[in-house]
Write an enzyme that holds these catalytic residues in place. Structure first.
Site, mmCIF file in Angstrom:
data_model
loop_
_atom_site.group_PDB
_atom_site.id
_atom_site.type_symbol
_atom_site.label_atom_id
_atom_site.label_comp_id
_atom_site.label_asym_id
_atom_site.label_seq_id
_atom_site.Cartn_x
_atom_site.Cartn_y
_atom_site.Cartn_z
ATOM 1 N NE ARG A 42 -4.224 -1.527 0.220
ATOM 2 C CZ ARG A 42 -4.410 -2.519 -0.673
ATOM 3 N NH1 ARG A 42 -3.537 -2.721 -1.644
ATOM 4 N NH2 ARG A 42 -5.479 -3.278 -0.614
ATOM 5 C CG HIS A 68 -3.829 -0.488 -6.627
ATOM 6 N ND1 HIS A 68 -4.098 0.084 -5.419
ATOM 7 C CD2 HIS A 68 -3.911 -1.839 -6.419
ATOM 8 C CE1 HIS A 68 -4.355 -0.853 -4.517
ATOM 9 N NE2 HIS A 68 -4.239 -2.041 -5.109
HETATM 10 P P1 NDP Z 1 -2.193 -11.805 4.543
HETATM 11 O O1 NDP Z 1 -3.040 -11.189 5.591
HETATM 12 O O2 NDP Z 1 -2.482 -13.187 4.102
HETATM 13 O O3 NDP Z 1 -0.657 -11.744 4.992
HETATM 14 C C1 NDP Z 1 -0.094 -10.612 5.571
HETATM 15 C C2 NDP Z 1 1.350 -10.914 5.922
HETATM 16 O O4 NDP Z 1 1.945 -9.709 6.431
HETATM 17 C C3 NDP Z 1 1.494 -11.982 7.006
HETATM 18 O O5 NDP Z 1 2.615 -12.776 6.760
HETATM 19 C C4 NDP Z 1 1.713 -11.131 8.269
HETATM 20 O O6 NDP Z 1 2.442 -11.789 9.293
HETATM 21 C C5 NDP Z 1 2.534 -10.001 7.701
HETATM 22 N N1 NDP Z 1 2.490 -8.839 8.574
HETATM 23 C C6 NDP Z 1 1.417 -8.100 8.954
HETATM 24 N N2 NDP Z 1 1.787 -7.126 9.801
HETATM 25 C C7 NDP Z 1 3.125 -7.252 9.964
HETATM 26 C C8 NDP Z 1 4.081 -6.565 10.733
HETATM 27 N N3 NDP Z 1 3.739 -5.524 11.513
HETATM 28 N N4 NDP Z 1 5.362 -6.985 10.689
HETATM 29 C C9 NDP Z 1 5.722 -8.036 9.910
HETATM 30 N N5 NDP Z 1 4.853 -8.738 9.147
HETATM 31 C C10 NDP Z 1 3.569 -8.351 9.179
HETATM 32 O O7 NDP Z 1 -2.272 -10.789 3.285
HETATM 33 P P2 NDP Z 1 -2.094 -11.126 1.739
HETATM 34 O O8 NDP Z 1 -0.824 -11.866 1.543
HETATM 35 O O9 NDP Z 1 -3.337 -11.695 1.197
HETATM 36 O O10 NDP Z 1 -1.967 -9.633 1.149
HETATM 37 C C11 NDP Z 1 -0.964 -8.771 1.620
HETATM 38 C C12 NDP Z 1 -1.166 -7.355 1.130
HETATM 39 O O11 NDP Z 1 -0.779 -7.228 -0.227
HETATM 40 C C13 NDP Z 1 -2.595 -6.810 1.148
HETATM 41 O O12 NDP Z 1 -3.006 -6.434 2.439
HETATM 42 C C14 NDP Z 1 -2.441 -5.599 0.237
HETATM 43 O O13 NDP Z 1 -1.933 -4.511 0.975
HETATM 44 C C15 NDP Z 1 -1.389 -6.058 -0.763
HETATM 45 N N6 NDP Z 1 -1.995 -6.368 -2.068
HETATM 46 C C16 NDP Z 1 -1.758 -5.523 -3.128
HETATM 47 C C17 NDP Z 1 -2.285 -5.783 -4.354
HETATM 48 C C18 NDP Z 1 -1.972 -4.931 -5.520
HETATM 49 O O14 NDP Z 1 -2.653 -5.032 -6.542
HETATM 50 N N7 NDP Z 1 -0.959 -4.119 -5.465
HETATM 51 C C19 NDP Z 1 -3.145 -6.946 -4.592
HETATM 52 C C20 NDP Z 1 -3.304 -7.782 -3.429
HETATM 53 C C21 NDP Z 1 -2.763 -7.483 -2.211
HETATM 54 P P3 NDP Z 1 1.864 -13.112 10.037
HETATM 55 O O15 NDP Z 1 1.986 -14.196 8.984
HETATM 56 O O16 NDP Z 1 2.774 -13.311 11.165
HETATM 57 O O17 NDP Z 1 0.439 -12.808 10.385
HETATM 58 C C1 OXD Z 2 -6.026 -5.958 -3.044
HETATM 59 C C2 OXD Z 2 -5.647 -4.964 -4.000
HETATM 60 O O1 OXD Z 2 -5.874 -5.717 -1.863
HETATM 61 O O2 OXD Z 2 -6.033 -5.084 -5.169
HETATM 62 O O3 OXD Z 2 -6.478 -7.037 -3.461
HETATM 63 O O4 OXD Z 2 -4.914 -4.045 -3.690
#
Ligand code: NDP
Ligand code: OXD
Length: 311
Positions: free
Chosen positions: A226, A274
Site C-alpha cells: 500500500r 495499482h
Molecule cells: P495476509 O493477511 O495473508 O498476509 C499478511 C502478511 O503480512 C502476514 O505474513 C503477516 O504476518 C505479515 N504482517 C502483517 N503485519 C506485519 C508486521 N507488523 N510486521 C511483519 N509482518 C507483518 O495478506 P495477503 O498476503 O493476502 O496480502 C498482503 C497485502 O498485499 C494486502 O493487504 C495488500 O496490501 C497487498 N496487495 C496488493 C495488491 C496490488 O494489486 N498491489 C493486490 C493484493 C494485495 P503473520 O503471517 O505473522 O500474520
Molecule cells: C487488493 C488490492 O488488496 O487489489 O487485493 O490491492
C-alpha cells in the site's frame, strides 16, 4: 439477502455487475445510498466507502472488500465495531501477483532498463548477466500472497527470504525472519525488496530511509503493498544517492497519482496503476455467498479480518 454496493472511488457495477447478476437469486445487490429498504441490508460490498456510508444500514452484519487488503474499509469512520470485515482470498490473485513480481525482479536482474535505453539510442551492447542465484530477494509479508510469490521466485532460482509478524514454517528454499531485528538482518542480505504487507499502524511508513540504508547499495524496491507504507521523499533520496538503483511502484499514497507527481517521469521508476493483480469474479461471488450464509447462520464469515490486528 440484501447487499449494499458501496464505493466512492471505482464503479463496482462496471467491474462486477455480471458477477452480481449471476448470484441475484441469492443476493440482491443495491447501489449505495440505498433509499428504500436500507433496514434490510445485512451485508455490503465495499471499496473505499464514503466516510458516513455505514450509518445508513442499522442491520449490517458484514462488509466484503473486493481485494486481499481490507485497510480502506477498516479505516471508514462509520464502520460499526461489531461488523465483520471480510477480504477475498483468491489463489488465482496470488498467482497473478507472483508473475507480476517475478517480471519486475527479472527486469532488475537482467538490466532491461539499460537495454531499453540502448534501444532508444541504437546501441548494440551486450551486458554482463548474473544468474538468479546471485540476486537475493527479501519479501515483506508472508501471507496468502507473499507465500505464493516467495515459492515462485525460489522456483526461478532466486535466494528468497521473507519477513512476517510471527515466526512461520517456510516453504523449501525460503528463509524466514520476524521482529525488528529479523527485518534488519534480512535487509542486510537483500538486493530486491518486495513489499506485500497489509496496511496497519505498524506498517505505515515502514519503507523509509532506515530500511533503504540497511540494504546493500544499488538495491531495488518492488512496492506492491500500500502507498501509505512508503515515505516518498525517502525513496526519491535513495534513488538520487544510488542507495537504490530503481523501483517498481504499483501502489501510491494518493491514487490516482496526480499528474504533477515526480514519480511519473522519474528515470529510475517503473509504474503501474495499482494493477499488479486482480481477484476473479468467481472468487468474489464465492466470498459473497459464503459471507451471506455465515450471516444467515449467525456465525463469523470465513476470511473475516482480525479487526484488532488490522489485517
Ligand atoms: P495476509 O493477511 O495473508 O498476509 C499478511 C502478511 O503480512 C502476514 O505474513 C503477516 O504476518 C505479515 N504482517 C502483517 N503485519 C506485519 C508486521 N507488523 N510486521 C511483519 N509482518 C507483518 O495478506 P495477503 O498476503 O493476502 O496480502 C498482503 C497485502 O498485499 C494486502 O493487504 C495488500 O496490501 C497487498 N496487495 C496488493 C495488491 C496490488 O494489486 N498491489 C493486490 C493484493 C494485495 P503473520 O503471517 O505473522 O500474520
Ligand atoms: C487488493 C488490492 O488488496 O487489489 O487485493 O490491492
Amino acid at each position: 439477502m440484501r447487499c449494499a454496493v458501496i464505493s466512492r472511488k471505482i464503479d463496482l457495477r462496471s467491474y462486477y455487475g455480471k458477477a452480481l447478476a449471476q448470484i441475484a437469486d441469492r443476493i440482491e445487490s443495491v447501489d449505495h445510498p440505498v433509499t428504500e429498504g436500507a433496514d434490510a441490508v445485512r451485508i455490503a460490498l465495499a471499496w473505499h466507502p464514503h466516510p458516513d456510508a455505514f450509518e445508513r444500514y442499522p442491520n449490517l452484519k458484514a462488509v466484503c472488500t473486493i481485494g486481499a487488503g481490507a485497510d480502506n474499509v477498516l479505516a471508514c469512520p462509520s464502520l460499526p465495531s461489531h461488523v465483520h470485515v471480510v477480504r477475498v482470498v483468491d489463489p488465482g490473485q496470488a498467482q497473478m501477483m507472483a508473475g507480476f513480481v517475478s517480471w519486475h525482479v527479472i527486469w532488475h536482474q537482467r538490466q532491461f532498463a539499460t537495454f531499453m535505453q540502448h534501444q532508444r539510442d541504437r546501441i548494440w551492447q551486450r551486458l554482463e548477466q548474473r544468474p538468479a542465484s546471485a540476486v537475493p530477494v527479501g519479501i515483506l509479508g508472508y501471507g496468502k500472497i507473499g507465500e505464493r510469490v516467495a515459492a515462485h521466485l525460489a522456483g526461478l532460482g532466486f535466494p528468497v527470504k521473507a519477513w512476517s509478524r510471527t515466526p512461520k514454517p517456510m516453504a523449501p528454499g525460503v528463509r524466514g525472519f520476524h521482529d525488528r531485528d529479523g527485518l534488519f538482518a534480512m535487509l542486510a542480505e537483500t538486493e530486491v525488496l518486495v513489499n506485500l504487507l497489509p496496511l496497519t499502524p505498524e506498517t505505515r511508513n515502514l519503507l523509509n530511509r532506515d530500511v533503504f540504508k540497511a540494504m546493500p547499495p544499488g538495491g531495488y524496491l518492488i512496492q506492491t503493498g500500500r502507498g501509505e507504507q512508503m515515505v516518498e521523499a525517502d525513496l526519491l533520496a535513495a534513488l538520487e544517492s544510488g542507495q537504490l538503483s530503481g523501483a517498481s511502484l504499483d501502489v501510491f499514497a494518493i491514487e490516482p497519482l496526480p499528474p504533477s507527481h515526480a514519480f511519473w517521469h522519474h528515470p529510475k521508476i517503473v509504474m503501474t496503476p495499482h494493477d499488479a493483480c486482480d481477484i476473479s469474479a468467481d472468487a468474489l461471488t464465492a466470498t459473497l455467498i459464503a459471507t451471506a450464509a455465515a450471516v444467515q447462520a449467525g456465525e463469523p464469515p470465513p476470511h473475516a479480518v482480525d479487526r484488532q490486528r488490522g489485517y
